[in-house]
Design an enzyme around this catalytic site. Structure first.
Site, mmCIF file in Angstrom:
data_model
loop_
_atom_site.group_PDB
_atom_site.id
_atom_site.type_symbol
_atom_site.label_atom_id
_atom_site.label_comp_id
_atom_site.label_asym_id
_atom_site.label_seq_id
_atom_site.Cartn_x
_atom_site.Cartn_y
_atom_site.Cartn_z
ATOM 1 N N GLU A 73 -9.044 -20.282 14.800
ATOM 2 C CA GLU A 73 -7.593 -20.000 14.440
ATOM 3 C C GLU A 73 -6.572 -20.236 15.233
ATOM 4 O OE1 GLU A 73 -7.945 -19.697 11.234
ATOM 5 O OE2 GLU A 73 -9.258 -18.130 10.578
ATOM 6 N N HIS A 92 -4.468 -10.873 14.531
ATOM 7 C CA HIS A 92 -5.420 -11.240 13.234
ATOM 8 C C HIS A 92 -6.507 -10.495 12.898
ATOM 9 C CE1 HIS A 92 -6.915 -13.514 9.837
ATOM 10 N NE2 HIS A 92 -7.968 -13.858 10.684
ATOM 11 N N HIS A 94 -9.469 -9.031 9.631
ATOM 12 C CA HIS A 94 -9.855 -8.957 8.216
ATOM 13 C C HIS A 94 -9.909 -7.245 7.715
ATOM 14 C CE1 HIS A 94 -12.108 -13.161 8.822
ATOM 15 N NE2 HIS A 94 -10.736 -13.117 9.062
ATOM 16 N N TYR A 113 9.084 3.229 2.151
ATOM 17 C CA TYR A 113 10.052 2.551 3.169
ATOM 18 C C TYR A 113 9.367 1.950 4.188
ATOM 19 C CZ TYR A 113 9.912 6.741 5.903
ATOM 20 O OH TYR A 113 9.377 7.553 7.117
ATOM 21 N N HIS A 155 -8.155 -13.943 2.837
ATOM 22 C CA HIS A 155 -8.412 -13.980 4.008
ATOM 23 C C HIS A 155 -8.068 -12.689 4.637
ATOM 24 C CE1 HIS A 155 -8.526 -16.781 7.837
ATOM 25 N NE2 HIS A 155 -8.788 -15.660 8.308
ATOM 26 N N TYR A 209 14.241 1.393 14.923
ATOM 27 C CA TYR A 209 13.021 2.096 14.902
ATOM 28 C C TYR A 209 11.719 1.320 15.363
ATOM 29 C CZ TYR A 209 9.316 4.587 12.169
ATOM 30 O OH TYR A 209 8.337 5.397 11.848
#
Length: 215
Positions: A73, A92, A94, A113, A155, A209
């Site tokens: 990837e 990344h 799954h 929120y 994915h 934040y």
């Protein structure tokens, strides 16, 4: 951090991602911006077997070190760094709930929120393309400009932030949001969402934040 320290931080992040239940086997991958390119996890190697020499350097043109193979990837990791100069780390995975929502080809709307963690009023889902392809990298390039957290249809999730601690925190937050969304969808009831005006207020508050981690 120097290369060795960054490489160890990548490995530590991978192991923590598994500990948190955000990934399975060798499915996910992690990178950090480095020099004119990035350092990224190798392809097909269990996290617990990695050492600092396993981590692969890929330059800004997609050239990587001889006798090393980066994650399949790597194209979309590089696309993230080209799309946003405000992020230096990509996670990344799954994760179960994120992957489930991505299979539905749905973005996560403003059900709470905390959706604002990605920097917009929803968590976008980009179209499907085969893993490891330039087409998927192009979808990521477009989507990540909208939000620092995006779902990849059928994915999983990409989370990008200023450093690995923040990126992993973001990935975890989005997985929680995805779990709530899956539960809400299962009720079959209409799902109330926060108004765009309220989300504008929240997004403004979110500028100060988030996870406080030294840069």
């Amino acid at each position: 951090m120097n290369r060795e320290q960054l490489s160890q931080k990548i490995i530590d992040t991978c192991l923590e991602m598994t500990r948190l239940g955000l990934n399975q086997g060798t499915a996910g991958n992690v990178s950090v911006r480095y020099q004119d390119g990035m350092l990224i996890t190798p392809t097909g190697m269990p996290y617990e077997k990695m050492n600092v020499d396993s981590i692969v350097y890929v330059d800004g043109n997609g050239n990587y070190e001889q006798e090393k193979l980066p994650s399949s990837e790597w194209h979309f990791h590089l696309a993230v760094y080209k799309a946003r100069n405000d992020v230096d780390a990509v996670v990344h995975n799954h994760a179960v709930n994120c992957a489930a929502v991505s299979i539905l080809e749905k973005s996560i709307p403003a059900i709470h929120y905390m959706i604002a963690v990605g920097g917009t009023d929803h968590i976008p889902c980009v179209p499907y393309a085969t893993f490891g392809t330039h087409q998927l990298a192009e979808y990521v390039y477009q989507g990540i400009q909208e939000s620092k957290a995006i779902l990849l249809a059928h994915h999983g999730l990409i989370a990008a932030e200023k450093n690995l601690d923040k990126a992993l925190w973001l990935a975890h937050e989005v997985e929680v949001l995805a779990s709530w969304y899956i539960k809400l969808l299962a009720t079959g009831l209409p799902i109330p969402t926060l108004s765009s005006d309220e989300m504008k207020i929240v997004l403004e508050k979110f500028k100060s934040y988030g996870l406080r981690v030294e840069e």
